[in-house]
Design an enzyme around this catalytic site. Structure first.
Site, short mmCIF file in Angstrom:
data_model
loop_
_atom_site.label_atom_id
_atom_site.label_comp_id
_atom_site.label_asym_id
_atom_site.label_seq_id
_atom_site.Cartn_x
_atom_site.Cartn_y
_atom_site.Cartn_z
N HIS A 315 8.64 -8.74 12.50
CA HIS A 315 7.71 -7.62 12.67
C HIS A 315 8.32 -6.38 12.02
CE1 HIS A 315 4.97 -4.77 14.61
NE2 HIS A 315 4.19 -5.82 14.81
N ASP A 372 1.48 -13.29 17.32
CA ASP A 372 0.74 -14.45 16.78
C ASP A 372 1.41 -15.78 17.06
OD1 ASP A 372 0.11 -12.24 14.12
OD2 ASP A 372 -1.39 -13.00 15.52
C1 SDX Z 1 0.87 -8.74 13.05
O1 SDX Z 1 2.13 -4.06 12.14
C2 SDX Z 1 1.69 -4.57 13.23
O2 SDX Z 1 1.76 -4.00 14.32
C3 SDX Z 1 1.01 -5.94 13.09
C4 SDX Z 1 0.62 -6.62 14.37
C5 SDX Z 1 -0.52 -5.91 15.08
O3 SDX Z 1 -0.66 -6.10 16.31
O4 SDX Z 1 -1.34 -5.25 14.38
O5 SDX Z 1 1.73 -6.69 15.25
C6 SDX Z 1 0.10 -8.05 14.11
O6 SDX Z 1 0.50 -8.67 11.92
C7 SDX Z 1 2.13 -9.46 13.43
C8 SDX Z 1 2.89 -10.04 12.18
C9 SDX Z 1 2.21 -11.35 11.82
N1 SDX Z 1 2.77 -11.91 10.57
C10 SDX Z 1 3.59 -12.95 10.57
O7 SDX Z 1 3.99 -13.51 11.58
C11 SDX Z 1 3.96 -13.44 9.17
C12 SDX Z 1 5.46 -13.74 9.11
N2 SDX Z 1 6.20 -12.51 9.23
C13 SDX Z 1 6.67 -11.88 8.00
O8 SDX Z 1 5.83 -12.06 6.90
C14 SDX Z 1 7.22 -10.48 8.23
O9 SDX Z 1 8.07 -10.54 9.28
C15 SDX Z 1 6.26 -9.33 8.45
C16 SDX Z 1 5.21 -9.27 7.43
C17 SDX Z 1 5.63 -9.45 9.79
C18 SDX Z 1 7.10 -8.04 8.43
O10 SDX Z 1 7.58 -7.91 7.15
P1 SDX Z 1 8.55 -6.69 6.76
O11 SDX Z 1 8.66 -5.69 7.85
O12 SDX Z 1 8.15 -6.21 5.40
O13 SDX Z 1 9.95 -7.39 6.72
P2 SDX Z 1 10.61 -7.98 5.44
O14 SDX Z 1 9.67 -8.90 4.75
O15 SDX Z 1 11.23 -6.87 4.66
O16 SDX Z 1 11.75 -8.87 6.13
C19 SDX Z 1 13.04 -8.37 6.32
C20 SDX Z 1 13.93 -9.60 6.12
C21 SDX Z 1 13.73 -10.23 4.74
O17 SDX Z 1 14.92 -10.91 4.42
P3 SDX Z 1 16.05 -10.12 3.53
O18 SDX Z 1 15.31 -9.51 2.34
O19 SDX Z 1 16.63 -9.06 4.45
O20 SDX Z 1 17.04 -11.18 3.14
O21 SDX Z 1 13.56 -10.62 7.07
C22 SDX Z 1 13.06 -11.76 6.37
C23 SDX Z 1 12.67 -11.30 4.98
O22 SDX Z 1 12.75 -12.36 4.06
N3 SDX Z 1 11.89 -12.24 7.13
C24 SDX Z 1 11.61 -13.50 7.37
C25 SDX Z 1 10.46 -13.48 8.17
N4 SDX Z 1 10.08 -12.23 8.37
C26 SDX Z 1 10.97 -11.45 7.72
N5 SDX Z 1 12.22 -14.65 7.00
C27 SDX Z 1 11.64 -15.79 7.43
N6 SDX Z 1 10.53 -15.84 8.21
C28 SDX Z 1 9.92 -14.71 8.58
N7 SDX Z 1 8.83 -14.75 9.35
#
Ligand code: SDX
Length: 445
Positions: A315, A372
């Protein structure tokens, strides 16, 4: 003696452009809780510089009194009330009142509000025909984008949305009609008749009736399913400046019709990085298929060359367990037990969580289950098809979107949102007649 340095206020940030030596002091604004901000409003006119923050990782787009997310502490409050207390004691419609009007209603206020919502659940008969234009296999979110947007064709000319009274009516219409529109998207995909809403049922009961009743026999709402449905709507009601809330703020800043703006937010929510994740979690758990395949998928989630991500994990704001996920996981246990459903995906999800939370990759990045991760398990137990999961999220979040929109519309200082850019394109190109252009030359640019 060196000139007395003016004591810098502790409530400012100084930005100095070292290429020109010019500086500016920017005021720090502190909220009632959560991170403070520094106001860059005068930055461009003073230093000629703009901030650059794609994804808004370090940017606040507005001030708001609706929802607080404590990302470090894993806390969530709606208008100051904790999500745990509201989940324990409140209902979705009471939370709709809280989010829209700013505080919990009295008994009489809630009765009047509930009656208003109940008596707005029907939609214009002409709206039924909109469904016929879709293919039967259209994704229900595609139908939601279209039909919700179509509401703007039924409510626009005689309404001045700069007036609070008109915004209240728009809110009542959206809250009450979303379940009807959503359930009909499902019924259309099944080739089944569209039931009419029933005024003798609660909000969640009515949604289940709209989803699963048949004109051929009386429909008995399962109270366990209705209670779980109401809680899911409540837990999805609002979440600050998430992508779909930011969408309605930007769309609404142009004074566009709120029904069209909600439709834009529906489109944003659909993405798997946002609300579409609940559907993607189930697909992921089905792909994993068994507990002994979990480690393989965890390795894929950590592999940068693999686009696979652990859906329902991570998140932008929470760097602790999403409090909604805690509540939903508890309800999973209750619902599966009371409905006597044994879902192997729930076992896989719990084992997946356990292993991820003990894995350095996820621990070091503060990646925890989000809202989720478990919600789909409950929806499956109730009989909601997977492609309707984000539609459920849409129903719950409608109040959040329009409350954010309303707060923006109430702000006297509100102006159209219009971000700037860092231009990295070509310059000074000379127009070439088409017979002078060569493919290689064009493709090389
Ligand atoms: C919702 O914003 C809100 O409040 C949203 C929400 C709401 O109520 O409205 O809470 C609802 O959308 C929840 C999120 C649902 N999405 C997912 O579950 C999809 C999977 N999650 C990721 O795509 C990600 O965690 C996000 C999109 C939720 C957040 O992305 P960010 O903040 O841009 O984080 P990032 O991609 O920069 O990640 C930071 C690090 C990265 O690795 P490094 O570059 O540091 O090596 O964490 C890793 C990412 O690769 N990472 C993950 C991961 N999420 C982040 N690696 C594997 N699996 C994951 N799910």
């Amino acid at each position: 003696m060196s000139p007395k340095k003016s004591k810098k206020s502790t409530d400012t940030v100084t930005i100095t452009d070292n290429s020109t030596g010019k500086s500016i002091e920017l005021p720090i604004r502190r909220g009632t809780e959560g991170p403070s901000v520094f106001d860059i409003g005068k930055l461009a006119q003073t230093l000629g510089l703009y901030t650059f923050d794609p994804g808004f990782r370090s940017t606040a787009s507005c001030s708001s009194a609706i929802t607080l997310i404590d990302g470090e502490g894993g806390r969530l409050t709606y208008r100051g009330y904790s999500i745990e207390e509201l989940a324990e004691n409140s209902t979705y419609l009471e939370v709709c009142y809280l989010l829209w009007y700013g505080d919990l209603p009295t008994k009489q206020q809630l009765q009047e509000f509930t009656r208003t919502i109940t008596y707005h659940t029907m939609v214009h008969e002409g709206l039924r025909d909109f469904y016929k234009g879709f293919r039967r296999d259209a994704h229900p979110m595609a139908i939601m984008v279209g039909v919700v947007g179509a509401l703007s064709a039924f409510y626009h000319d005689d309404i001045d949305f700069s007036e609070q009274h008109s915004r209240n009516i728009a809110a009542h219409r959206l809250i009450s009609k979303m379940p009807t529109i959503a359930a009909w998207a499902y019924r259309y995909s099944q080739g089944e008749p569209f039931p009419y809403p029933r005024n003798d049922l609660t909000y969640a009961e009515n949604f289940l009736h709209l989803m699963f009743s048949y004109p051929t026999e009386p429909y008995q709402v399962n109270p366990v399913a209705a209670k779980a449905m109401d809680l899911l709507f409540l837990l999805h009601a609002d979440h600050g400046q998430n992508a779909s809330a930011s969408t309605i703020r930007l769309a609404g800043s142009s004074q566009a019709n709120p029904f069209a703006c909600v439709s834009a937010s529906v489109g944003t929510l659909w993405g798997p990085a946002h609300g579409g994740a609940n559907e993607a979690v189930i697909s992921m758990l089905e792909a994993i298929g068994s507990v002994d395949r979990i480690d393989m998928f965890l390795e894929r989630a950590k592999d940068k060359s693999d686009p696979f991500r652990l859906m329902g994990f991570g998140h932008r704001v929470y760097k602790a367990y999403d409090p909604r996920a805690t509540l939903i996981r508890k309800v999973c246990n209750d619902v599966l037990r009371e409905l006597e459903v044994d879902d192997p995906l729930f076992d896989i999800a719990q084992e997946l969580e356990e292993r991820a939370l003990n894995d350095d990759y996820f621990k070091s990045r503060n990646l925890f289950p989000n809202v989720d991760f478990y919600s789909g398990i409950i929806l499956r137990a109730i009989g909601i098809p997977t492609n309707m999961f984000t539609v459920i999220f849409t129903i719950g979040r409608t109040i959040g979107w329009i409350s954010q929109w309303n707060e923006m519309m109430q702000d006297q200082g509100m102006r159209i949102g219009r971000p700037r850019q860092l231009y990295v394109g070509r310059q000074h190109c000379t127009y070439q007649p088409i017979d002078k252009r060569s493919n290689e030359e064009t493709q090389s640019k």
